[in-house]
Scaffold this active site. Structure first.
Site, PDB file in Angstrom:
ATOM      1  N   CYS A 124       0.860  -1.184   0.000  1.00 44.76           N
ATOM      2  CA  CYS A 124       0.000   0.000   0.000  1.00 44.76           C
ATOM      3  C   CYS A 124       0.894   1.232   0.000  1.00 44.76           C
ATOM      4  O   CYS A 124       1.895   1.266   0.721  1.00 44.76           O
ATOM      5  CB  CYS A 124      -0.868  -0.017   1.255  1.00 44.76           C
ATOM      6  SG  CYS A 124      -1.914   1.444   1.428  1.00 44.76           S
ATOM      7  N   HIS A 166      -9.079  -3.689  -1.882  1.00 45.74           N
ATOM      8  CA  HIS A 166      -8.103  -2.884  -1.142  1.00 45.74           C
ATOM      9  C   HIS A 166      -8.535  -1.409  -1.114  1.00 45.74           C
ATOM     10  O   HIS A 166      -8.533  -0.776  -0.054  1.00 45.74           O
ATOM     11  CB  HIS A 166      -6.727  -3.060  -1.800  1.00 45.74           C
ATOM     12  CG  HIS A 166      -5.615  -2.283  -1.170  1.00 45.74           C
ATOM     13  ND1 HIS A 166      -4.498  -2.883  -0.624  1.00 45.74           N
ATOM     14  CD2 HIS A 166      -5.422  -0.946  -1.018  1.00 45.74           C
ATOM     15  CE1 HIS A 166      -3.686  -1.944  -0.152  1.00 45.74           C
ATOM     16  NE2 HIS A 166      -4.224  -0.755  -0.379  1.00 45.74           N
ATOM     17  N   GLU A 167      -8.917  -0.881  -2.275  1.00 43.20           N
ATOM     18  CA  GLU A 167      -9.276   0.548  -2.350  1.00 43.20           C
ATOM     19  C   GLU A 167     -10.590   0.826  -1.615  1.00 43.20           C
ATOM     20  O   GLU A 167     -10.724   1.843  -0.931  1.00 43.20           O
ATOM     21  CB  GLU A 167      -9.355   1.020  -3.803  1.00 43.20           C
ATOM     22  CG  GLU A 167      -8.042   0.927  -4.570  1.00 43.20           C
ATOM     23  CD  GLU A 167      -6.836   1.476  -3.814  1.00 43.20           C
ATOM     24  OE1 GLU A 167      -6.971   2.505  -3.108  1.00 43.20           O
ATOM     25  OE2 GLU A 167      -5.755   0.869  -3.909  1.00 43.20           O
ATOM     26  N   HIS A 170     -10.046   1.057   2.039  1.00 46.15           N
ATOM     27  CA  HIS A 170      -9.496   2.354   2.465  1.00 46.15           C
ATOM     28  C   HIS A 170     -10.616   3.321   2.850  1.00 46.15           C
ATOM     29  O   HIS A 170     -10.473   4.114   3.779  1.00 46.15           O
ATOM     30  CB  HIS A 170      -8.715   3.008   1.310  1.00 46.15           C
ATOM     31  CG  HIS A 170      -7.254   2.699   1.313  1.00 46.15           C
ATOM     32  ND1 HIS A 170      -6.418   3.026   2.358  1.00 46.15           N
ATOM     33  CD2 HIS A 170      -6.459   2.121   0.374  1.00 46.15           C
ATOM     34  CE1 HIS A 170      -5.173   2.647   2.055  1.00 46.15           C
ATOM     35  NE2 HIS A 170      -5.172   2.087   0.872  1.00 46.15           N
TER      36      HIS A 170
HETATM   37 NI    NI Z   1      -3.550   1.226  -0.123  1.00 49.14          NI
END
Ligand code: NI
Length: 213
Positions: A124, A166-167, A170
């Site tokens: 990341c 993953h995004e 966030h």
């Molecule tokens: Ni990330």
């Protein structure tokens, strides 16, 4: 943080960055741990275009395959993704790393479409210098809106599924390290740099003492 404040921050960031890049926020900054506010058209069309262009530039320069607004300090549920691939045939085949065309995710949500999970190293831009193995859903259904407010509802599989998970995480204040096999944590500058290149991290699992998901 109220909406007007995020808007002001975004405009200030655009002014400061000019044609350049935005600084990427690192783990430990509370903005990465807050649930991002839904984006609800607070920016004029040209302001949003400029912000997304800044996000794409910053992601490509890093280089990375995804960038969420909180990573440049903005608590909005916006992310950009793009993956041209790495040109390593075996690695890409094993990870199902098919190219992902540039796209914008506004207020995205995902749900798994199968029980299967797959474990690979990921990193990341906000946890610089490290990578770890994370079990991710092999396929997810992603719903959200594009930059023009057009809704989408799509299934992503393989590496693109990993990127959108993953995004989207966030935007809920979740970092990949929260879901990682913690013993797999590897500094890319040292010995750990080898592991990210192992197509399936079997040797890493044996040497570092974690169970491959
Ligand atoms: Ni990330």
């Amino acid at each position: 943080m109220n909406e007007a404040r995020v808007r002001d921050q975004a405009l200030r960031l655009l002014e400061q960055a000019g044609p350049g890049l935005a600084p990427i926020v690192q783990a430990g900054d509370p903005v990465l741990r807050a649930v991002a506010r839904p984006y609800d058209g607070e920016l004029a069309a040209e302001e949003l275009d400029a912000l997304l262009a800044l996000m794409f530039r910053t992601m490509e320069a890093a280089p990375g395959v995804g960038l969420a607004a909180p990573q440049i300090g903005l608590g909005w549920a916006l992310a950009v993704v793009q993956d041209p691939g790495v040109g390593l045939v075996e690695l890409e085949a094993v990870r199902e790393r098919t190219p992902l065309a540039p796209r914008v995710l506004v207020n995205p949500r995902y749900t798994p479409v199968e029980d299967r999970t797959v474990g690979f190293y990921e990193g990341c831009l906000s946890v610089e210098g490290y990578a770890a193995v994370v079990a991710r859903h092999h396929s997810v259904r992603l719903v959200g809106w594009d930059a023009h407010g057009v809704p989408f509802d799509e299934v992503f599989t393989g590496w693109p599924a990993r990127i959108v998970q993953h995004e989207t995480d966030h935007l809920g204040g979740v970092l990949y390290i929260d879901k990682a096999e913690i013993r797999s944590l590897a500094a890319s500058a040292g010995w750990g740099g080898h592991w990210a290149l192992e197509p399936v991290p079997r040797t890493a699992a044996a040497e570092l003492g974690f169970t491959l998901p």
